[in-house]
Design a protein around this motif. Structure first.
Motif, PDB file in Angstrom:
ATOM      1  N   TRP A 198      -1.346   9.811   3.673  1.00 23.05           N
ATOM      2  CA  TRP A 198      -1.836  10.486   2.456  1.00 23.05           C
ATOM      3  C   TRP A 198      -2.947  11.468   2.822  1.00 23.05           C
ATOM      4  O   TRP A 198      -2.960  12.614   2.360  1.00 23.05           O
ATOM      5  CB  TRP A 198      -2.345   9.419   1.492  1.00 23.05           C
ATOM      6  CG  TRP A 198      -2.819   9.882   0.145  1.00 23.05           C
ATOM      7  CD1 TRP A 198      -2.092   9.902  -1.014  1.00 23.05           C
ATOM      8  CD2 TRP A 198      -4.132  10.337  -0.203  1.00 23.05           C
ATOM      9  NE1 TRP A 198      -2.864  10.358  -2.051  1.00 23.05           N
ATOM     10  CE2 TRP A 198      -4.127  10.630  -1.582  1.00 23.05           C
ATOM     11  CE3 TRP A 198      -5.312  10.531   0.513  1.00 23.05           C
ATOM     12  CZ2 TRP A 198      -5.243  11.096  -2.262  1.00 23.05           C
ATOM     13  CZ3 TRP A 198      -6.432  11.010  -0.166  1.00 23.05           C
ATOM     14  CH2 TRP A 198      -6.400  11.290  -1.526  1.00 23.05           C
ATOM     15  N   CYS A 199      -3.878  11.029   3.665  1.00 23.54           N
ATOM     16  CA  CYS A 199      -5.012  11.880   4.047  1.00 23.54           C
ATOM     17  C   CYS A 199      -4.593  13.070   4.904  1.00 23.54           C
ATOM     18  O   CYS A 199      -5.184  14.146   4.822  1.00 23.54           O
ATOM     19  CB  CYS A 199      -6.047  11.054   4.812  1.00 23.54           C
ATOM     20  SG  CYS A 199      -6.850   9.750   3.848  1.00 23.54           S
ATOM     21  N   LEU A 200      -3.593  12.881   5.735  1.00 27.09           N
ATOM     22  CA  LEU A 200      -3.175  13.914   6.683  1.00 27.09           C
ATOM     23  C   LEU A 200      -2.234  14.934   6.049  1.00 27.09           C
ATOM     24  O   LEU A 200      -2.050  16.032   6.595  1.00 27.09           O
ATOM     25  CB  LEU A 200      -2.494  13.228   7.876  1.00 27.09           C
ATOM     26  CG  LEU A 200      -2.098  14.042   9.109  1.00 27.09           C
ATOM     27  CD1 LEU A 200      -3.267  14.864   9.638  1.00 27.09           C
ATOM     28  CD2 LEU A 200      -1.553  13.121  10.184  1.00 27.09           C
ATOM     29  N   ASP A 201      -1.674  14.614   4.897  1.00 27.97           N
ATOM     30  CA  ASP A 201      -0.599  15.440   4.337  1.00 27.97           C
ATOM     31  C   ASP A 201      -1.016  16.880   4.057  1.00 27.97           C
ATOM     32  O   ASP A 201      -0.286  17.812   4.400  1.00 27.97           O
ATOM     33  CB  ASP A 201      -0.067  14.800   3.045  1.00 27.97           C
ATOM     34  CG  ASP A 201       1.091  15.588   2.474  1.00 27.97           C
ATOM     35  OD1 ASP A 201       2.213  15.429   2.969  1.00 27.97           O
ATOM     36  OD2 ASP A 201       0.859  16.410   1.554  1.00 27.97           O
ATOM     37  N   THR A 202      -2.155  17.097   3.420  1.00 27.57           N
ATOM     38  CA  THR A 202      -2.565  18.461   3.068  1.00 27.57           C
ATOM     39  C   THR A 202      -2.683  19.330   4.314  1.00 27.57           C
ATOM     40  O   THR A 202      -2.209  20.474   4.341  1.00 27.57           O
ATOM     41  CB  THR A 202      -3.899  18.451   2.309  1.00 27.57           C
ATOM     42  OG1 THR A 202      -3.728  17.750   1.075  1.00 27.57           O
ATOM     43  CG2 THR A 202      -4.377  19.871   2.011  1.00 27.57           C
ATOM     44  N   HIS A 203      -3.311  18.802   5.355  1.00 28.35           N
ATOM     45  CA  HIS A 203      -3.453  19.571   6.594  1.00 28.35           C
ATOM     46  C   HIS A 203      -2.092  19.929   7.175  1.00 28.35           C
ATOM     47  O   HIS A 203      -1.850  21.083   7.549  1.00 28.35           O
ATOM     48  CB  HIS A 203      -4.261  18.778   7.619  1.00 28.35           C
ATOM     49  CG  HIS A 203      -4.162  19.333   8.999  1.00 28.35           C
ATOM     50  ND1 HIS A 203      -4.797  20.500   9.379  1.00 28.35           N
ATOM     51  CD2 HIS A 203      -3.465  18.906  10.093  1.00 28.35           C
ATOM     52  CE1 HIS A 203      -4.506  20.770  10.641  1.00 28.35           C
ATOM     53  NE2 HIS A 203      -3.709  19.817  11.099  1.00 28.35           N
ATOM     54  N   LEU A 204      -1.190  18.951   7.278  1.00 34.10           N
ATOM     55  CA  LEU A 204       0.117  19.220   7.864  1.00 34.10           C
ATOM     56  C   LEU A 204       0.905  20.223   7.023  1.00 34.10           C
ATOM     57  O   LEU A 204       1.590  21.100   7.566  1.00 34.10           O
ATOM     58  CB  LEU A 204       0.910  17.920   8.000  1.00 34.10           C
ATOM     59  CG  LEU A 204       0.393  16.905   9.027  1.00 34.10           C
ATOM     60  CD1 LEU A 204       1.251  15.647   8.993  1.00 34.10           C
ATOM     61  CD2 LEU A 204       0.389  17.500  10.429  1.00 34.10           C
ATOM     62  N   HIS A 205       0.809  20.093   5.703  1.00 35.81           N
ATOM     63  CA  HIS A 205       1.545  21.011   4.819  1.00 35.81           C
ATOM     64  C   HIS A 205       1.062  22.441   5.001  1.00 35.81           C
ATOM     65  O   HIS A 205       1.868  23.373   5.158  1.00 35.81           O
ATOM     66  CB  HIS A 205       1.382  20.572   3.369  1.00 35.81           C
ATOM     67  CG  HIS A 205       2.071  21.480   2.389  1.00 35.81           C
ATOM     68  ND1 HIS A 205       3.434  21.607   2.345  1.00 35.81           N
ATOM     69  CD2 HIS A 205       1.570  22.322   1.446  1.00 35.81           C
ATOM     70  CE1 HIS A 205       3.762  22.487   1.406  1.00 35.81           C
ATOM     71  NE2 HIS A 205       2.650  22.929   0.852  1.00 35.81           N
TER      72      HIS A 205
END
Length: 462
Positions: A215-222
């Protein structure tokens, strides 16, 4: 590692009739990598060589080396080592310095430590054979990354939902990230480690850490366009959450999985994941999250050729958002309605929805959706031959995309601006914009890079 290479090469040379692929398969299939490359005597036995160096360490350095065995690699920061060890800062620093001096750990850049995967396997063996609480060591490491990643995710912009983190183990010292730029830098440097941590958490009995890290990593990866990484990460995390009965986690990962799959243009998989997420959120009675998932379904429907389903999903979502005064959701819904009206040719309604979306986004600080609204307005003005207004919208979208390091949206804005430059006769400006867009799309491995390349080749031929 020269000794390991020498042992494997010697075995391969002794069996010249075997292809090297068979040697690789033996190594990959071994239960223990160290056993797979064990030499004939202590001088060529990696485990024995490592043990000799390990036995010469001070107790503190030996502890840190053992505990590094649970780290997913490829390297770790001094801050992560501190949380992992549970030691006081001075003791941890001294231990790391001793490991570097003994060539058991390298420090390729100041404050960042790398350990060879074979040595990490040895360290894990020593940890499991010691009196250390292995589960507690793993928890400290996962708590460190989860606490720091959560703080970073909150700095990068408003999020569709909030999560409650588990209490950290004693001795955990999360890193302080001062602002969104510091958060972006941290995610970039820790991306490989965090992806590994999600996988480790999923298989080592920490399902909540697995899905919350995802959940925390999703924005960065997107924003970085790492959609294949997102698919792998959320598939693993959703499975772990479901098996543990963590319905919120499963729903969250399935929805993020759907978005990554639609970015990869895998519409059937995206639809299936979004429908599963929708069922979870409906069961939980979460109107805002149902609404956000309906927005995903509307986007997937539009992209997969079912335009008639788009307004149905969006209007249902908008009703849910307005009922609970979810301003972020309202901004998202109006941006999606604006896109629908733009594609339908109803430009006045599209512009009106864009402005309503922007008003909501300014209240929440949702830059992602602001960019989408400016892109849509650019398309509307372009379709109405209002080229000056269109270019201004695209430039705004490009500037905002750069500010949050959203590669794909910046590439879209630059490509769109290039078309306007060309229509206005500014050939050089068009070439510059398309070249920058192509660099970004190539970096993402995006299929639309070929279209931009064709445009540039056509311009070069004229």
């Amino acid at each position: 590692m020269p000794l390991a290479l020498a042992v494997v090469a010697g075995r391969a040379a002794a069996r010249p009739y075997l292809p090297l692929a068979s040697v690789v398969a033996e190594l990959a299939g071994a239960v223990s990598r160290l056993d797979a490359i064990r030499g004939e005597d202590d001088a060529t036995d990696l485990r024995a060589v490592f043990l000799c160096s390990y036995n010469a360490l001070s107790p503190g350095a030996a502890q840190v080396l053992r505990q590094i065995g649970v780290h997913p690699g490829p390297d770790l920061s001094a801050a992560a080592a501190l949380s992992l060890s549970g030691l006081e800062p001075a003791a941890c620093t001294a231990a790391l310095s001793e490991l570097v001096a003994g060539s058991l750990v390298s420090e390729p850049i100041p404050g960042r430590y790398a350990v060879h995967d074979l040595l990490r396997a040895f360290a894990l063996e020593r940890l499991e054979a010691s009196c250390d609480d292995v589960a507690l060591v793993r928890q400290r490491l996962l708590d460190h990354y989860l606490r720091t990643a959560h703080a970073g995710a909150l700095l990068m912009g408003p999020l569709m939902e909030s999560i409650t983190l588990p209490e950290p183990a004693a001795g955990v010292r999360p890193e302080h990230l001062g602002d969104d730029e510091a958060a972006a830098r941290w995610f970039r440097s820790e991306r490989a480690v965090l992806l590994g941590a999600v996988g480790d958490a999923a298989v080592q009995g920490f399902p909540r850490h697995a899905w919350q890290l995802a959940w925390c990593l999703d924005t960065h990866l997107h924003r970085a366009g790492q959609w294949s990484d997102q698919v792998r990460m959320h598939t693993v995390a959703a499975r772990a959450a479901s098996a543990a009965g963590e319905v919120v986690g499963a729903a969250s990962c399935l929805r993020f999985l759907a978005r990554a799959q639609w970015m990869l243009e895998d519409w059937p998989a995206a639809e299936a994941a979004a429908q599963q997420a929708l069922a979870c959120y409906e069961r939980l009675g979460e109107p805002s999250q149902v609404g956000h998932t309906l927005i995903y379904l509307s986007a997937i429907a539009g992209l997969s050729g079912r335009a008639e389903d788009v307004p149905v999903h969006i209007r249902r979502a908008l009703t849910l958002f307005e009922t609970v005064d979810d301003q972020m959701g309202i901004g998202v819904a109006y941006a999606n309605l604006a896109e629908y009206y733009c594609q339908s040719g109803d430009y006045e309604k599209s512009l009106a929805c864009c402005w309503r979306s922007l008003r909501a986004c300014r209240r929440t600080g949702d830059t992602d959706i602001m960019i989408a609204a400016w892109l849509i307005m650019g398309h509307v003005h372009q379709n109405r031959a209002e080229l000056t207004r269109s270019l201004a919208c695209y430039r705004t979208a490009a500037r905002l995309s750069a500010a949050i390091e959203h590669r794909h949206k910046r590439a879209v804005a630059l490509s769109s601006a290039a078309e306007i430059h060309l229509e206005r006769g500014s050939r050089d400006d068009a070439v510059r914009a398309w070249r920058e867009a192509l660099d970004l799309l190539d970096l993402l491995g995006h299929p639309s890079a070929d279209e931009v390349r064709v445009r540039l080749e056509a311009l070069a031929a004229t």
